[in-house]
Motif scaffolding. Structure first.
Motif, PDB file in Angstrom:
ATOM      1  N   PRO A  26     -47.512  26.036  26.757  1.00 43.83           N
ATOM      2  CA  PRO A  26     -46.876  26.836  25.695  1.00 43.83           C
ATOM      3  C   PRO A  26     -45.424  26.418  25.453  1.00 43.83           C
ATOM      4  O   PRO A  26     -44.981  26.382  24.302  1.00 43.83           O
ATOM      5  CB  PRO A  26     -46.971  28.264  26.227  1.00 43.83           C
ATOM      6  CG  PRO A  26     -48.205  28.254  27.079  1.00 43.83           C
ATOM      7  CD  PRO A  26     -48.224  26.898  27.726  1.00 43.83           C
ATOM      8  N   LEU A  37     -38.335  34.045  29.491  1.00 45.58           N
ATOM      9  CA  LEU A  37     -38.718  33.089  28.444  1.00 45.58           C
ATOM     10  C   LEU A  37     -37.829  33.250  27.208  1.00 45.58           C
ATOM     11  O   LEU A  37     -37.515  32.268  26.526  1.00 45.58           O
ATOM     12  CB  LEU A  37     -40.193  33.250  28.084  1.00 45.58           C
ATOM     13  CG  LEU A  37     -41.171  32.781  29.176  1.00 45.58           C
ATOM     14  CD1 LEU A  37     -42.603  33.129  28.793  1.00 45.58           C
ATOM     15  CD2 LEU A  37     -41.048  31.278  29.416  1.00 45.58           C
ATOM     16  N   ASP A  38     -37.400  34.497  26.949  1.00 47.81           N
ATOM     17  CA  ASP A  38     -36.432  34.700  25.856  1.00 47.81           C
ATOM     18  C   ASP A  38     -35.177  33.884  26.126  1.00 47.81           C
ATOM     19  O   ASP A  38     -34.630  33.244  25.227  1.00 47.81           O
ATOM     20  CB  ASP A  38     -36.035  36.183  25.751  1.00 47.81           C
ATOM     21  CG  ASP A  38     -37.144  37.038  25.143  1.00 47.81           C
ATOM     22  OD1 ASP A  38     -38.093  36.451  24.574  1.00 47.81           O
ATOM     23  OD2 ASP A  38     -37.069  38.282  25.248  1.00 47.81           O
ATOM     24  N   GLY A  95     -40.040  43.158  36.679  1.00 42.19           N
ATOM     25  CA  GLY A  95     -40.871  43.212  35.484  1.00 42.19           C
ATOM     26  C   GLY A  95     -42.121  42.421  35.729  1.00 42.19           C
ATOM     27  O   GLY A  95     -42.438  42.092  36.880  1.00 42.19           O
ATOM     28  N   PRO A  96     -42.831  42.081  34.664  1.00 48.81           N
ATOM     29  CA  PRO A  96     -44.046  41.285  34.854  1.00 48.81           C
ATOM     30  C   PRO A  96     -43.691  39.904  35.402  1.00 48.81           C
ATOM     31  O   PRO A  96     -42.772  39.263  34.924  1.00 48.81           O
ATOM     32  CB  PRO A  96     -44.647  41.199  33.447  1.00 48.81           C
ATOM     33  CG  PRO A  96     -43.545  41.525  32.510  1.00 48.81           C
ATOM     34  CD  PRO A  96     -42.594  42.417  33.246  1.00 48.81           C
ATOM     35  N   LEU A 113     -47.492  28.320  32.150  1.00 52.80           N
ATOM     36  CA  LEU A 113     -46.429  28.381  31.142  1.00 52.80           C
ATOM     37  C   LEU A 113     -46.086  27.020  30.539  1.00 52.80           C
ATOM     38  O   LEU A 113     -45.443  26.944  29.501  1.00 52.80           O
ATOM     39  CB  LEU A 113     -45.162  28.985  31.765  1.00 52.80           C
ATOM     40  CG  LEU A 113     -45.271  30.443  32.219  1.00 52.80           C
ATOM     41  CD1 LEU A 113     -44.014  30.867  32.973  1.00 52.80           C
ATOM     42  CD2 LEU A 113     -45.494  31.366  31.025  1.00 52.80           C
ATOM     43  N   HIS A 125     -38.722  38.852  35.229  1.00 54.43           N
ATOM     44  CA  HIS A 125     -39.319  39.545  34.098  1.00 54.43           C
ATOM     45  C   HIS A 125     -39.683  38.392  33.160  1.00 54.43           C
ATOM     46  O   HIS A 125     -38.834  37.878  32.432  1.00 54.43           O
ATOM     47  CB  HIS A 125     -38.333  40.498  33.447  1.00 54.43           C
ATOM     48  CG  HIS A 125     -38.967  41.358  32.382  1.00 54.43           C
ATOM     49  ND1 HIS A 125     -39.585  40.819  31.283  1.00 54.43           N
ATOM     50  CD2 HIS A 125     -39.103  42.701  32.260  1.00 54.43           C
ATOM     51  CE1 HIS A 125     -40.067  41.797  30.524  1.00 54.43           C
ATOM     52  NE2 HIS A 125     -39.791  42.953  31.099  1.00 54.43           N
ATOM     53  N   VAL A 126     -40.955  37.959  33.227  1.00 58.85           N
ATOM     54  CA  VAL A 126     -41.294  36.680  32.610  1.00 58.85           C
ATOM     55  C   VAL A 126     -40.964  36.630  31.116  1.00 58.85           C
ATOM     56  O   VAL A 126     -40.502  35.613  30.600  1.00 58.85           O
ATOM     57  CB  VAL A 126     -42.768  36.289  32.892  1.00 58.85           C
ATOM     58  CG1 VAL A 126     -43.742  37.254  32.242  1.00 58.85           C
ATOM     59  CG2 VAL A 126     -43.050  34.867  32.427  1.00 58.85           C
ATOM     60  N   GLU A 127     -41.132  37.768  30.429  1.00 59.36           N
ATOM     61  CA  GLU A 127     -40.868  37.764  28.984  1.00 59.36           C
ATOM     62  C   GLU A 127     -39.382  37.569  28.709  1.00 59.36           C
ATOM     63  O   GLU A 127     -38.989  36.758  27.865  1.00 59.36           O
ATOM     64  CB  GLU A 127     -41.346  39.067  28.338  1.00 59.36           C
ATOM     65  CG  GLU A 127     -42.801  39.441  28.611  1.00 59.36           C
ATOM     66  CD  GLU A 127     -43.813  38.439  28.059  1.00 59.36           C
ATOM     67  OE1 GLU A 127     -43.410  37.591  27.234  1.00 59.36           O
ATOM     68  OE2 GLU A 127     -44.995  38.505  28.464  1.00 59.36           O
ATOM     69  N   LYS A 128     -38.549  38.328  29.439  1.00 61.17           N
ATOM     70  CA  LYS A 128     -37.099  38.200  29.217  1.00 61.17           C
ATOM     71  C   LYS A 128     -36.618  36.819  29.626  1.00 61.17           C
ATOM     72  O   LYS A 128     -35.733  36.248  28.993  1.00 61.17           O
ATOM     73  CB  LYS A 128     -36.354  39.280  30.013  1.00 61.17           C
ATOM     74  CG  LYS A 128     -36.560  40.680  29.453  1.00 61.17           C
ATOM     75  CD  LYS A 128     -35.716  41.703  30.201  1.00 61.17           C
ATOM     76  CE  LYS A 128     -36.026  43.115  29.705  1.00 61.17           C
ATOM     77  NZ  LYS A 128     -35.526  44.142  30.640  1.00 61.17           N
TER      78      LYS A 128
END
Lengths: 531, 418
Positions: free
Chosen positions: B368, B348-349, B11-12, B365, B343-346
């Motif tokens: 934030p 961070l989730d 992912g990203p 990161l 997958h940076v978003e997942k």
């Protein structure tokens, strides 16, 4: 191909990120490899933001290039829309993706989303950051307003009178990673409020796509930063008849002129005499007797176009300095800076090469440098005081306290920021004068540390070595010798003018064919250059 | 065999590219220059990551591709020739020039090896020109060093002699210290790669035993093995235990008497454990989440688990080389979650869901996460700080304890509200 050791501006997609990150409800899908994600730190570290920039990078890899990168792009777009629910989507590419030509913008438009999608084409191999920011802001405003049918050729900026309401204007151009934008907005808003003018929308900083569609409800635009907002202001004038201001309110005179301009546009009377000017301390501080020593200080100015032009005017008209060098890295502002330079009897330096700037500073022998963080470093090496007036941004340029550049308070901030480095110089002078008193034992460190310290031995010898280098480069092989008497007289001169006195004296000695410089030669030279 | 759970994610990503390695490589070899053939983005990346503004003339730069370079490749090669010659004229002190490939130069297929060959011919040994890729489409962060070192391997003189070769950039002081310890163990010939002067390349051959100081040198290790060197298998020298096993592995392979090893290391180990203790008190039982970036994540996690008592929530790693990492993974507890890729978003989730006490992450990161109340540590600090070896173990622990200590210091009732 251009050899670059350091650059004032990033690539154009960084400009696009500045717009996206400044706004609310906007997301930017950037087709770019993983390394490009470094850009996040510009916002989270330098600007010290507590949120990640609203950017999804596709982070394609070499192995993806053999396959279907277009599918990869679409996957990331879909995921970004699902996850972030933006009100408007920006889609673009960085330098590497530009070469693959996946056209992510058209891909996104074909995916059937019911949100506005703005496709950005920012040529990475010819343009830079500020251009990218301006283009993105323009494309976004255009993209969000294009379906608006209210195109009015008969827009009247004075209609507020008939509608029996206060006039309202937009503030265009403030963005993240822009120099002191956060506080400039507050200051300009406050001053306009004092004159009975409301602010309709501030954009891009803090604006949402919905706010952008409200831009045309204003009576006029205030173009705060031409680098970012001029193209948008022109487009809004052409299509919706909104006139815009051309004067950036940095400095007392410019703030006064700006107020005059906006009052004229809105058909208002500017109260006179200008009582507002009294709300800044700059005029009085500059007139006070303490500031006498500022007279004719040689200043060198370099930075972005807007701040350089403003600084030149303040330096000359409001602080009584002499501008001895001026330049900018903003190619888009080159014409204006050149014309200002011409007025000052100078040749403008338009360059992106910091070493060229450093050389130019050295050649013009200023007593104060007004520049970017890079000039601060160059000036430090050259032993000249410096104040920072422009981007590129450094974490120090985002101070905790309120410190605008614009308006009356901005003038106060500028007075302090520019004059304090010089005052330090004066203190050093006093230390120099009293250095033989018992309180000042040798090796005592001043607050300027090694830089301005009064330990004259290292001071004079470093100057000497740099001067010798210059002499060698000169066509004249004859180098006059300093006698110990001459050296000790030279050491009595304040360090910040010592280099200039040394050079002048040597020039004089050469002219009159004197091979040795003693204290008498130094006084002769002083009289000669005064005459 | 350890029971670590190995997972893959795509992912990203949010990681630096290999160009970033230049930031420490140029300091290691002051007579070398790193010329990136790339775009304004590359130039901006390096200066932003390094925060470089302080150098009059840095020993790295970018030959920025312009529109006309894209039009004709033949011209681009000539242009590069011109830029290099200008540079060398201005910087006569340069002995080795690294031509560093980037994403755009790889995509338009500029053949840097051909340019290097041609330049070597022209320069007749006055300056050595080598090339490697630091592009983000092929390399992550520390892999840039792997590429740079691999490019130097063919230039290393051959040797049959028995020697210990330390591979990977270390802080000079740390390196001196490690060499002192190996000398105490009776290992006489110890060389380092990269050397402190680019022209003083160590030799390599069948008598060479390679001890890797860093976990990201896969390709370099392979190239050295091809030259006849033996790669000593060991965990990496982070923390007391890692460093001890690392030194012991070298000692064994040189047939050093075990009792000499023990008597040499014992006092150092006792001292280091004592120094770690106050930090262990802070770190013990705290939850740790490492996001992928420097490739040091697995050895760091092993140290923080084994010696500081931290609980490992997840270890991210940009890529996983099993052969190289096995000695490390074997020291991890059962069911440790190792996630390769990102997958940076997942991810961070998951960070938000697990709410760890400390997250090791990239510079983009950190703030934030801090703003969400989660303490962080920059992974880039690990490649700049002297953290290797037994004597540095407490400094390494301190790096992780500091954010937690600060978090506590600032959490008084009144202040926390703001």
């Amino acid at each position: 191909m251009e050899l670059t050791l350091w650059t004032y501006e990033g690539p154009p997609h960084i400009g696009a990120m500045r717009i996206a990150s400044s706004m609310k409800g906007v997301h930017y899908v950037l087709h770019a490899p993983q390394g490009d994600t470094y850009a996040d730190l510009l916002f989270t570290m330098i600007e010290r933001r507590g949120q990640r920039p609203p950017v999804t990078y596709t982070t394609f890899q070499a192995r993806d290039l053999g396959g279907d990168t277009a599918e990869l792009v679409k996957g990331h777009i879909r995921e970004a829309v699902d996850r972030f629910h933006p009100e408007a989507l920006l889609v673009g590419e960085s330098c590497t993706a530009e070469l693959i030509q996946d056209q992510p913008g058209s891909l996104a438009k074909g995916m059937g989303f019911d949100i506005p999608i703005v496709s950005l084409e920012l040529p990475a191999y010819s343009k830079k950051e500020n251009w990218g920011a301006a283009e993105t802001f323009y494309q976004l405003v255009r993209g969000l307003l294009i379906n608006n049918q209210d195109k009015v050729s008969d827009h009247n900026p004075q209609r507020w009178k008939e509608e029996r309401r206060r006039p309202k204007v937009n503030l265009l151009g403030p963005s993240l990673l822009g120099f002191r934008c956060r506080d400039d907005v507050l200051e300009v808003q406050k001053i306009l409020g004092q004159h009975g003018i409301d602010v309709n929308v501030v954009a891009p900083l803090g604006a949402s796509p919905a706010d952008i569609t409200r831009l045309i409800k204003a009576d006029a635009n205030v173009c705060l930063y031409p680098e970012i907002a001029e193209s948008t202001s022109i487009w809004l004038e052409r299509n919706y008849g909104l006139p815009f201001t051309n004067i950036t309110p940095i400095g007392i005179g410019a703030t006064q002129d700006f107020l005059k301009e906006i009052h004229e546009i809105l058909g208002m009377e500017l109260p006179s005499p200008p009582t507002e000017a009294n709300s800044s301390r700059l005029p009085w501080y500059s007139k006070s007797v303490d500031s006498n020593y500022l007279t004719g200080k040689r200043v060198f100015i370099f930075g972005d176009g807007t701040h350089v032009l403003a600084a030149a005017r303040i330096a000359q008209e409001e602080l009584g300095f002499e501008v001895v060098g001026i330049g900018t890295y903003s190619r888009e502002m080159a014409r204006r800076v050149r014309s200002k330079a011409k007025d000052l009897g100078l040749e403008a330096l338009i360059t992106n090469d910091y070493l060229e700037v450093e050389k130019s500073i050295k050649d013009s022998a200023p007593e104060l440098v007004l520049g970017t963080q890079m000039e601060r470093h160059s000036a430090k090496r050259l032993g000249v005081p410096c104040a920072v007036i422009s981007t590129p941004m450094h974490v120090q340029d985002v101070p905790a306290r309120y410190s605008p550049q614009m308006g009356w308070e901005g003038a106060n901030v500028i007075f302090d920021d520019w004059v304090h480095p010089l005052m330090m110089g004066l203190e050093e002078h006093l230390i120099g004068m009293f250095r033989h008193d018992f309180e000042f034992t040798d090796g005592h460190q001043s607050h300027l540390g090694h830089l301005g310290g009064h330990s004259q031995k290292s001071e004079t010898s470093t100057t000497k070595s740099s001067e010798t280098t210059i002499d060698h480069q000169g066509s004249d092989a004859h180098i006059p010798r300093w006698t110990s008497d001459g050296e000790s007289e030279l050491a009595k001169i304040p360090f910040f003018v010592r280099g200039k006195v040394r050079r002048n004296t040597e020039n004089y000695a050469r002219q009159v064919g004197c091979k040795e410089i003693d204290s008498e030669t130094l006084f002769d030279a002083k009289a000669h250059f005064r005459a | 065999m350890s029971g670590a759970t190995l997972l893959k994610e795509t992912g990203p990503r949010e990681v630096f590219c290999g160009l970033t390695s230049i930031v420490w490589l140029h300091r290691r070899m002051p007579d070398a220059f790193f010329l990136v053939v790339g775009s304004r983005t590359c130039a901006h990346l390096i200066q932003s990551a390094a925060g470089v503004m302080i150098f009059a003339e840095p020993r790295f730069g970018t030959a920025i591709l312009e529109e006309r370079d894209l039009a004709g490749l033949a011209d681009a090669h000539d242009e590069l020739d011109r830029v290099v010659n200008n540079l060398l004229e201005r910087r006569p002190e340069i002995r080795t020039l690294f031509l560093v490939g980037s994403c755009p130069s790889e995509v338009i297929k500029i053949d840097l090896s051909r340019v290097a060959e041609k330049l070597n011919h022209q320069l007749k040994g006055k300056v050595r020109v080598v090339n490697y890729s630091g592009s983000g489409i092929e390399t992550t962060f520390t892999q840039g060093e792997d590429g740079a070192l691999k490019a130097l391997v063919p230039l290393m003189p051959p040797s049959e002699n028995s020697q210990l070769l330390l591979v990977g950039t270390l802080a000079n002081a740390v390196e001196d210290r490690l060499i002192t310890i190996f000398k105490r163990l009776g290992i006489e010939k110890i060389t380092s790669f990269p050397p402190r002067q680019s022209t003083e390349l160590p030799s390599v051959g069948p008598g060479t035993k390679v001890l890797l100081t860093q976990p990201y040198l896969t390709d370099t290790a392979r190239a050295l093995r091809d030259k006849g060197a033996e790669i000593i298998k060991a965990p990496f020298p982070l923390g007391v235990e890692g460093s001890r096993l690392w030194i012991e592995a070298a000692a064994n392979s040189f047939g050093v008497d075990n009792s000499l090893v023990q008597t040499t290391l014992e006092p150092l180990i006792i001292r280091a454990r004592k120094a770690i203790k106050p930090y262990k008190e802070i770190l013990n039982g705290k939850k740790l989440f490492l996001l992928p970036e420097s490739q040091l994540e697995i050895p760091l996690a092993r140290f923080l688990y084994m010696e500081c008592g931290m609980e490992l929530v997840e270890i991210g790693t940009p890529y996983l080389n099993r052969e190289m990492m096995d000695p490390e993974i074997n020291l991890l507890p059962e069911n440790t979650r190792i996630v390769e890729g990102q997958h940076v978003e997942k991810q961070l989730d998951r960070v938000r869901e697990k709410h760890p006490d400390l997250v090791v992450c990239g510079m983009g990161l950190a703030n934030p996460l801090e703003a969400e109340g989660i303490s962080t540590k920059w992974s880039i600090e690990m490649v700049f700080s002297p953290i290797h070896g037994i004597d540095q173990a407490s400094d390494l622990a301190e790096l992780f304890a500091r954010p937690l200590k600060r978090h506590d210091l600032l959490s008084s009732k009144q202040f926390a509200k703001f």
